[in-house]
Enzyme design. Structure first.
Site, PDB file in Angstrom:
ATOM      1  N   GLN A 163     -65.421 -12.281  53.701  1.00  0.00           N
ATOM      2  CA  GLN A 163     -64.087 -12.587  55.492  1.00  0.00           C
ATOM      3  C   GLN A 163     -65.643 -12.425  56.154  1.00  0.00           C
ATOM      4  O   GLN A 163     -66.393 -12.303  57.183  1.00  0.00           O
ATOM      5  CB  GLN A 163     -64.113 -10.753  54.825  1.00  0.00           C
ATOM      6  CG  GLN A 163     -64.272  -9.987  56.826  1.00  0.00           C
ATOM      7  CD  GLN A 163     -62.952 -10.956  57.243  1.00  0.00           C
ATOM      8  OE1 GLN A 163     -61.632 -11.586  56.909  1.00  0.00           O
ATOM      9  NE2 GLN A 163     -62.701 -11.760  59.033  1.00  0.00           N
ATOM     10  N   ALA A 186     -62.150  -9.842  62.098  1.00  0.00           N
ATOM     11  CA  ALA A 186     -62.240  -8.246  61.365  1.00  0.00           C
ATOM     12  C   ALA A 186     -64.156  -8.470  60.978  1.00  0.00           C
ATOM     13  O   ALA A 186     -64.562  -9.658  60.580  1.00  0.00           O
ATOM     14  CB  ALA A 186     -61.781  -8.574  60.346  1.00  0.00           C
ATOM     15  N   SER A 225     -61.110  -5.554  56.818  1.00  0.00           N
ATOM     16  CA  SER A 225     -59.714  -7.009  57.319  1.00  0.00           C
ATOM     17  C   SER A 225     -59.326  -5.944  56.270  1.00  0.00           C
ATOM     18  O   SER A 225     -59.107  -5.709  55.462  1.00  0.00           O
ATOM     19  CB  SER A 225     -60.840  -8.042  57.142  1.00  0.00           C
ATOM     20  OG  SER A 225     -59.238  -9.105  56.598  1.00  0.00           O
ATOM     21  N   HIS A 228     -56.778  -8.727  55.000  1.00  0.00           N
ATOM     22  CA  HIS A 228     -56.449  -9.341  53.938  1.00  0.00           C
ATOM     23  C   HIS A 228     -57.674  -8.564  52.221  1.00  0.00           C
ATOM     24  O   HIS A 228     -57.478  -8.810  51.481  1.00  0.00           O
ATOM     25  CB  HIS A 228     -57.167 -10.830  54.233  1.00  0.00           C
ATOM     26  CG  HIS A 228     -56.492 -10.991  54.979  1.00  0.00           C
ATOM     27  ND1 HIS A 228     -55.062 -12.017  54.609  1.00  0.00           N
ATOM     28  CD2 HIS A 228     -56.674 -11.667  56.501  1.00  0.00           C
ATOM     29  CE1 HIS A 228     -55.003 -12.460  55.835  1.00  0.00           C
ATOM     30  NE2 HIS A 228     -55.286 -11.996  57.343  1.00  0.00           N
ATOM     31  N   ASP A 286     -51.826 -14.579  55.969  1.00  0.00           N
ATOM     32  CA  ASP A 286     -51.472 -15.625  57.099  1.00  0.00           C
ATOM     33  C   ASP A 286     -49.957 -16.289  56.724  1.00  0.00           C
ATOM     34  O   ASP A 286     -50.382 -16.992  56.180  1.00  0.00           O
ATOM     35  CB  ASP A 286     -52.793 -15.477  57.527  1.00  0.00           C
ATOM     36  CG  ASP A 286     -53.378 -14.779  58.550  1.00  0.00           C
ATOM     37  OD1 ASP A 286     -53.487 -13.569  58.737  1.00  0.00           O
ATOM     38  OD2 ASP A 286     -54.614 -14.954  58.273  1.00  0.00           O
ATOM     39  N   GLU A 337     -50.636 -11.442  66.604  1.00  0.00           N
ATOM     40  CA  GLU A 337     -50.828 -12.319  65.954  1.00  0.00           C
ATOM     41  C   GLU A 337     -49.307 -12.300  64.879  1.00  0.00           C
ATOM     42  O   GLU A 337     -49.725 -11.830  64.173  1.00  0.00           O
ATOM     43  CB  GLU A 337     -52.418 -12.067  64.726  1.00  0.00           C
ATOM     44  CG  GLU A 337     -53.306 -11.698  65.008  1.00  0.00           C
ATOM     45  CD  GLU A 337     -54.354 -12.070  64.327  1.00  0.00           C
ATOM     46  OE1 GLU A 337     -53.943 -12.237  62.938  1.00  0.00           O
ATOM     47  OE2 GLU A 337     -55.726 -12.278  64.087  1.00  0.00           O
ATOM     48  N   HIS A 375     -49.723 -12.909  61.076  1.00  0.00           N
ATOM     49  CA  HIS A 375     -49.966 -11.750  60.124  1.00  0.00           C
ATOM     50  C   HIS A 375     -49.375 -11.232  59.788  1.00  0.00           C
ATOM     51  O   HIS A 375     -48.941  -9.909  60.706  1.00  0.00           O
ATOM     52  CB  HIS A 375     -51.193 -11.266  60.218  1.00  0.00           C
ATOM     53  CG  HIS A 375     -52.026 -10.259  59.672  1.00  0.00           C
ATOM     54  ND1 HIS A 375     -53.211 -10.819  59.567  1.00  0.00           N
ATOM     55  CD2 HIS A 375     -51.922  -9.428  59.534  1.00  0.00           C
ATOM     56  CE1 HIS A 375     -53.578  -9.683  58.611  1.00  0.00           C
ATOM     57  NE2 HIS A 375     -52.873  -8.516  58.570  1.00  0.00           N
TER      58      HIS A 375
HETATM   59 ZN   LIG Z   1     -54.416 -12.907  59.141  1.00  0.00          ZN
END
Ligand SMILES: [Zn+2]
Length: 417
Positions: free
Chosen positions: A298, A319, A324, A326, A333, A376, A379
């Site tokens: 990230q 992010a 993040s 993630h 995603d 988003e 996401h």
């Molecule tokens: Zn994402």
């Protein structure tokens, strides 16, 4: 009489040529000057006999006008033992004095008014002939008077609230000030709560302090008693924040660099498999375009975006490392992480059915100010079926189907620096 004056002028003109070459240094004025004059001193003490046999005492004029060494004023005339009187017209004096009169300008400050004062000015002059003159005059100017405003002992600025409970890591909207003030916001303890220039108060750590708004001019003030507390149901375990057991990673709450599940969590992976299968049964093809991302990866992604877009823009869609979702191993995603995914059959199906498999659309439409991210639709975040349904039901109860995780838990998502 007329004839005699003409004679004197003729004689004076002659004398002038003589006098200028003498050592006395006394100047004889030219004949254009109609002022009266007297002669003092030896050289000029002469008489002349004219052609009619009359004796004319020469009374030459000098230019012993005072040289002002200070501000002169109306009516000032140089006098003195050896200085000759110089008579000036009032117009001339006015002109001299207006040229030399000091210009005094002052602006009232500190709320005080300027005061008119009359000042007597003493004028000293020195004549060319060695004499000195003095005179007095007056001028009127405006003098600045500075007063120190006193600080009122009681708060006079009315605020929309005078006490507030704020959670650690969250920001409360500014308190509205009633009245027209030049506001200056300060905190009594920046370790407890900080305040920005608009009055937005941020809880830093548990404790109590006072936030004050002061008018820069009058020093009037208003105060808010602030109590900073931990959010209800918010827990921090080994640097990881949980709200009612749900791991939180947003702009306010970061994950430690060391937090690394190594991939999607088992629950997340299994739930997504079920989701993909259900979508396929409806003729919708979904896949994982991007799942787990480590802190380091990230960091690379974010730094690239900062390089190409600048940090302010990058912060709206990428992010910062540690922030993040993630990194949690619980975010995916789906298909196509770009705006073109919006409105596709896949996006519509995902939004309608993800809750049934324990996922939420983490950054809903129109909530950028709350989540810190633009819409988003691709996401999704795994929170478990039970929590996903609780959040959805709460949204329905509030009349807001786009309710966010932040709104549900009453937390915010703002970078603290
Ligand atoms: Zn994402």
């Amino acid at each position: 009489m007329k004839r005699k004056t003409e004679k004197i002028i003729a004689l004076l003109t002659a004398l002038c040529c003589m006098a200028c070459t003498t050592a006395c240094g006394r100047e004889i004025p030219n004949s254009n000057n109609n002022s009266e004059f007297v002669v003092t001193g030896g050289d000029a003490d002469k008489s002349v006999i004219d052609e009619d046999g009359e004796t004319i005492m020469l009374v030459p004029r000098t230019t012993a006008a005072a040289e002002y060494t200070d501000t002169p004023d109306l009516g000032t005339t140089a006098t003195g033992k050896n200085a000759s009187l110089v008579t000036r017209s009032k117009e001339e004096l006015d002109r001299i004095n207006s040229n030399k009169k000091p210009t005094v300008t002052a602006k009232p400050s500190g709320g005080a008014s300027g005061v008119l004062r009359t000042t007597v000015v003493k004028v000293t002059g020195t004549g060319v002939g060695g004499g000195t003159g003095t005179g007095t005059g007056t001028y009127v100017g405006t003098q600045a008077v500075t007063t120190t405003a006193t600080t009122p002992s009681v708060p006079t600025i009315q605020l929309s609230y005078t006490s507030a409970e704020i959670w650690v890591g969250t920001t409360k909207d500014y308190a509205i000030v009633t009245g027209n003030y030049i506001e200056e916001w300060t905190t009594s303890d920046a370790n407890i709560a900080t305040v920005d220039q608009f009055g937005n108060i941020t809880g830093v750590s548990e404790g109590k302090c006072k936030i004050r708004v002061t008018d820069k001019n009058t020093k009037e003030y208003g105060e808010i008693d602030v109590n900073v507390v931990k959010p209800k149901g918010i827990q921090e375990v080994d640097g990881v924040t949980y709200a009612d057991g749900i791991l939180i990673a947003n702009k306010t709450y970061a994950l430690p660099k060391t937090y690394n599940p190594g991939g999607l969590t088992n629950d997340t992976y299994n739930a997504f498999q079920s989701l993909v299968q259900a979508a396929a049964n409806s003729g919708i093809s979904l896949w994982n375009a991007s799942g787990f991302r480590s802190y380091e990866s990230q960091e690379q992604i974010y730094n690239n975006y900062v390089y190409t877009h600048g940090q302010a823009t990058a912060d709206t869609f990428s992010a910062r490392p540690g922030h993040s979702e993630h990194q949690t191993g619980m975010a995916i995603d789906v298909n196509n992480p770009s705006d073109s995914f919006n409105g596709t059959p896949e996006a519509i199906w995902l939004k309608e059915h993800c809750v049934e498999y324990g996922f939420i659309i983490r950054y809903p439409e129109g909530k950028q100010e709350i989540t810190g991210y633009k819409y988003e639709p691709w996401h999704i975040r795994y929170v478990g079926v039970e929590m996903a349904k609780k959040i959805r039901d709460e949204g329905i109860a509030r009349g807001d189907v786009n309710i966010t995780l932040e709104e549900y838990f009453g937390i915010n998502s703002v970078y603290q620096q």
